[in-house]
Design an enzyme around this catalytic site. Structure first.
Site, PDB file in Angstrom:
ATOM      1  N   HIS A  22       0.841  -1.201   0.000  1.00 43.74           N
ATOM      2  CA  HIS A  22       0.000   0.000   0.000  1.00 43.74           C
ATOM      3  C   HIS A  22       0.879   1.255   0.000  1.00 43.74           C
ATOM      4  O   HIS A  22       0.673   2.168  -0.812  1.00 43.74           O
ATOM      5  CB  HIS A  22      -0.903  -0.030   1.240  1.00 43.74           C
ATOM      6  CG  HIS A  22      -1.764   1.179   1.411  1.00 43.74           C
ATOM      7  ND1 HIS A  22      -3.124   1.167   1.192  1.00 43.74           N
ATOM      8  CD2 HIS A  22      -1.473   2.457   1.783  1.00 43.74           C
ATOM      9  CE1 HIS A  22      -3.628   2.359   1.419  1.00 43.74           C
ATOM     10  NE2 HIS A  22      -2.643   3.172   1.788  1.00 43.74           N
ATOM     11  N   GLU A  23       1.859   1.298   0.881  1.00 46.38           N
ATOM     12  CA  GLU A  23       2.735   2.469   0.976  1.00 46.38           C
ATOM     13  C   GLU A  23       3.629   2.604  -0.244  1.00 46.38           C
ATOM     14  O   GLU A  23       3.830   3.705  -0.770  1.00 46.38           O
ATOM     15  CB  GLU A  23       3.584   2.384   2.248  1.00 46.38           C
ATOM     16  CG  GLU A  23       2.814   2.551   3.538  1.00 46.38           C
ATOM     17  CD  GLU A  23       2.187   3.930   3.675  1.00 46.38           C
ATOM     18  OE1 GLU A  23       2.712   4.892   3.075  1.00 46.38           O
ATOM     19  OE2 GLU A  23       1.162   4.041   4.359  1.00 46.38           O
ATOM     20  N   HIS A  26       1.971   4.256  -3.221  1.00 42.15           N
ATOM     21  CA  HIS A  26       1.912   5.722  -3.148  1.00 42.15           C
ATOM     22  C   HIS A  26       3.199   6.332  -3.714  1.00 42.15           C
ATOM     23  O   HIS A  26       3.166   7.259  -4.528  1.00 42.15           O
ATOM     24  CB  HIS A  26       1.750   6.182  -1.699  1.00 42.15           C
ATOM     25  CG  HIS A  26       0.390   5.945  -1.129  1.00 42.15           C
ATOM     26  ND1 HIS A  26      -0.764   6.257  -1.794  1.00 42.15           N
ATOM     27  CD2 HIS A  26       0.010   5.442   0.085  1.00 42.15           C
ATOM     28  CE1 HIS A  26      -1.808   5.943  -1.035  1.00 42.15           C
ATOM     29  NE2 HIS A  26      -1.362   5.451   0.105  1.00 42.15           N
TER      30      HIS A  26
END
Length: 225
Positions: A22-23, A26
Site C-alpha cells: 500500500h505504501e 503511493h
C-alpha cells in the site's frame, strides 16, 4: 508450537504485504507523476523490509486480528511532496488511490489463489489457502478504511482533490486532527459504550457493510462460492 507458527505466519505475512505494498504504491505513482522524493530515499520498492514499522506493521495487526478480528496497522509513511507533482491537485488523487487500488488487486489475486489451491492435498497448501483467506480480509479492510473521506487518510485526500474549494479547504484543515478523530471514533467510543452499556462500535457501522460488499464482489469476480 507448530500450530501457533502456522497461525501467526498465515496472518502476519499477508498483513505485512498488504500494508507495505500500500505504501510503496503511493511512492511509485508519485514518482511517475513528478515527485521523486520517495524514489531518492529508496522507498519506491515492493520490498517489505524497506517499509516495515515493527509495531505498526507486525505486532499491532496480529494482536488486533487475534483479539478483535479487525486489522489496523501502518508502515513507515512514504514521503510525498504534492507540490512537486505535475498537476498537484489532480495527481494527489491518483497518488492517494494507488494504495487502496493496490489492496484491491492483492485481494483479488489472493481470492484467485484461494480458489486454485486444494487444502486437502498437503499441509503447505492448507497454509497457502489460510494465508490467502486472511489476505483477502486484510486487504479489503485496509482498502475500505483508507477510503474514509477524512484527511490524512487516502479517501480524505481524494475528497480534497475533487471537491470544490468551499468544501475542500475546510476538509483539508481537518488533517491535523484526522488521526485523533479516528482514534476517538474507533477506540474511545467503544470503550465508553461498554461503560454505559451501549453499542458505540462505530468501526462496525462504518466498515462492516462496505467490507462485506467488496468481499461479495470479489467472490463474484473470481468465481468463488
Amino acid at each position: 508450537m507448530e500450530e501457533w507458527i502456522f497461525q501467526v505466519t498465515a496472518v502476519a505475512l499477508p498483513a505485512i504485504l498488504a500494508i507495505t505494498f500500500h505504501e510503496a504504491a503511493h511512492g511509485f505513482v508519485a514518482w511517475r507523476l513528478g515527485d521523486d522524493t520517495a524514489y531518492r530515499l529508496g522507498r519506491v520498492t515492493f520490498n517489505p523490509i524497506r517499509h516495515i514499522d515493527p509495531f505498526g506493521t507486525i505486532l499491532l495487526p496480529a494482536l488486533m486480528y487475534f483479539t478483535t478480528g479487525f486489522v489496523f496497522g501502518w508502515a513507515k509513511p512514504v514521503p510525498v511532496n504534492f507540490a512537486r507533482l505535475d498537476h498537484p491537485r489532480r495527481d494527489m488523487v491518483w497518488v492517494a488511490l494507488a494504495g487502496p487500488g493496490t489492496n484491491f488487486l492483492l485481494a483479488v489475486a489472493s481470492a484467485v489463489i484461494w480458489r486454485l489451491v486444494n487444502s486437502e492435498n498437503s499441509y503447505i497448501e492448507l497454509w497457502i489457502r489460510s494465508a490467502a483467506e486472511v489476505s483477502v480480509l486484510v486487504n479489503v479492510i485496509l482498502m475500505v478504511f483508507n477510503l474514509i473521506p477524512l484527511p490524512p487518510l487516502d479517501g480524505g485526500r481524494v475528497a480534497v482533490g475533487i471537491l470544490p474549494d468551499f468544501l475542500a479547504v475546510p476538509l483539508a484543515k481537518l488533517e491535523r486532527f484526522g488521526l485523533l478523530i479516528l482514534m476517538a471514533a474507533f477506540f474511545l467510543l467503544p470503550m465508553l459504550g461498554r461503560q454505559i452499556g451501549m453499542d458505540l462500535s462505530v468501526m462496525h457501522w462504518v466498515l462492516g457493510p462496505p467490507v462485506d460488499a467488496v468481499i461479495d464482489f470479489i467472490r463474484i469476480l473470481t468465481g468463488n462460492d
